[in-house]
Design an enzyme around this catalytic site. Structure first.
Site, PDB file in Angstrom:
ATOM      1  CB  SER A  32      30.656  31.486  36.474  1.00  0.00           C
ATOM      2  OG  SER A  32      30.970  32.445  37.448  1.00  0.00           O
ATOM      3  CD  GLU A  36      34.201  36.161  40.573  1.00  0.00           C
ATOM      4  OE1 GLU A  36      35.350  35.675  40.528  1.00  0.00           O
ATOM      5  OE2 GLU A  36      33.978  37.344  40.834  1.00  0.00           O
ATOM      6  CG  HIS A  84      30.006  33.879  44.589  1.00  0.00           C
ATOM      7  ND1 HIS A  84      30.201  34.652  45.710  1.00  0.00           N
ATOM      8  CD2 HIS A  84      30.045  34.732  43.541  1.00  0.00           C
ATOM      9  CE1 HIS A  84      30.356  35.910  45.340  1.00  0.00           C
ATOM     10  NE2 HIS A  84      30.245  35.981  44.038  1.00  0.00           N
TER      11      HIS A  84
HETATM   12 ZN   LIG Z   1      29.948  37.676  42.869  1.00  0.00          ZN
END
Ligand SMILES: [Zn+2]
Length: 234
Positions: free
Chosen positions: A87, A89, A108
């Site tokens: 990801s 993130e 998230h």
């Molecule tokens: Zn996001």
């Protein structure tokens, strides 16, 4: 070879890693079903050991995800096992694990009402008892930073303030739990609280609970109620 040795050194067997990957895949489907994410947006991770995490891959939809798609990364977000890109993130996830040793899973979401407050850069106020019981109180909105950046991760950690959730400005919500199921409860309660806050704002505003009352309720939840839910206390 070196990476396999590292996983082994952490006491992680192939079975443990597979079951973490399966849990992440199943949670992705849960998030779609509960309308907390759509398509490939949002992301999920679990902590396998200090510095070892299973995280959803970048840009892949949840509906057809397979356990082998889940990427095993280290604290520097380098891939230890897996073929897909982790990801975008991942830095956000590792920063939260680093700041919160109790966190064992992170979800998230881009859920609608939490995102609406995040777009206004407003917190989720502590106006309903379940948000203070489960999350700890008012949930802050972090300062804006571009997605995928270290700045976003740093701003998120600053905004946490001992809570199990936070909003990312103009983006969405991040929740952590002591397990994936715990993180899911946090994500759902945060979304519900955000919805109630928006309804109240359109009808003249709500009364926020005091920090003192919030602390009493959160401590009771952590000490007793959450243990009863898990069946470890009667
Ligand atoms: Zn996001």
């Amino acid at each position: 070879m070196e990476k396999a040795v590292l996983l082994n050194d952490k006491g992680l067997t192939p079975e443990t890693i597979l079951s973490a990957r399966e849990a992440v895949v199943n949670m992705g489907k849960e998030l779609i079903e509960r309308k907390l994410v759509a398509g490939s947006w949002g992301n999920i991770s679990v902590k396998l050991a200090d510095g070892v995490y299973a995280v959803t891959p970048s840009g892949r939809g949840y509906a057809n995800q397979k356990p082998e798609d889940i990427v095993i990364i280290n604290a520097a977000c380098e891939t230890l096992d897996g073929v897909l890109t982790p990801s975008s993130e991942s830095k956000l996830h590792t920063a939260i694990y680093n700041a919160c040793p109790e966190a064992k899973a992170i979800i998230h979401t881009h859920s609608i009402y939490a995102s609406a407050l995040a777009a206004m850069r407003k917190p989720v106020p502590a106006i309903i008892e379940d948000i203070v019981q489960i999350i700890g109180g008012r949930v802050n909105c972090a300062e804006y930073a571009l997605p995928g950046t270290q700045e976003l991760a740093d701003n998120a950690v600053k905004a946490m303030n001992g809570r199990k959730g936070l909003l990312l400005a103009n983006h969405g919500a991040v929740c952590w739990g002591k397990s994936l199921d715990d993180a899911l409860i946090v994500a759902e309660i945060l979304e519900k609280a955000a919805q109630i806050a928006i309804i109240c704002q359109s009808c003249g505003g709500a009364v926020e609970l005091s920090n003192e009352d919030a602390e009493i309720m959160h401590n009771f939840y952590e000490e007793h109620y959450s243990k009863r839910q898990l069946g470890v206390e009667k």
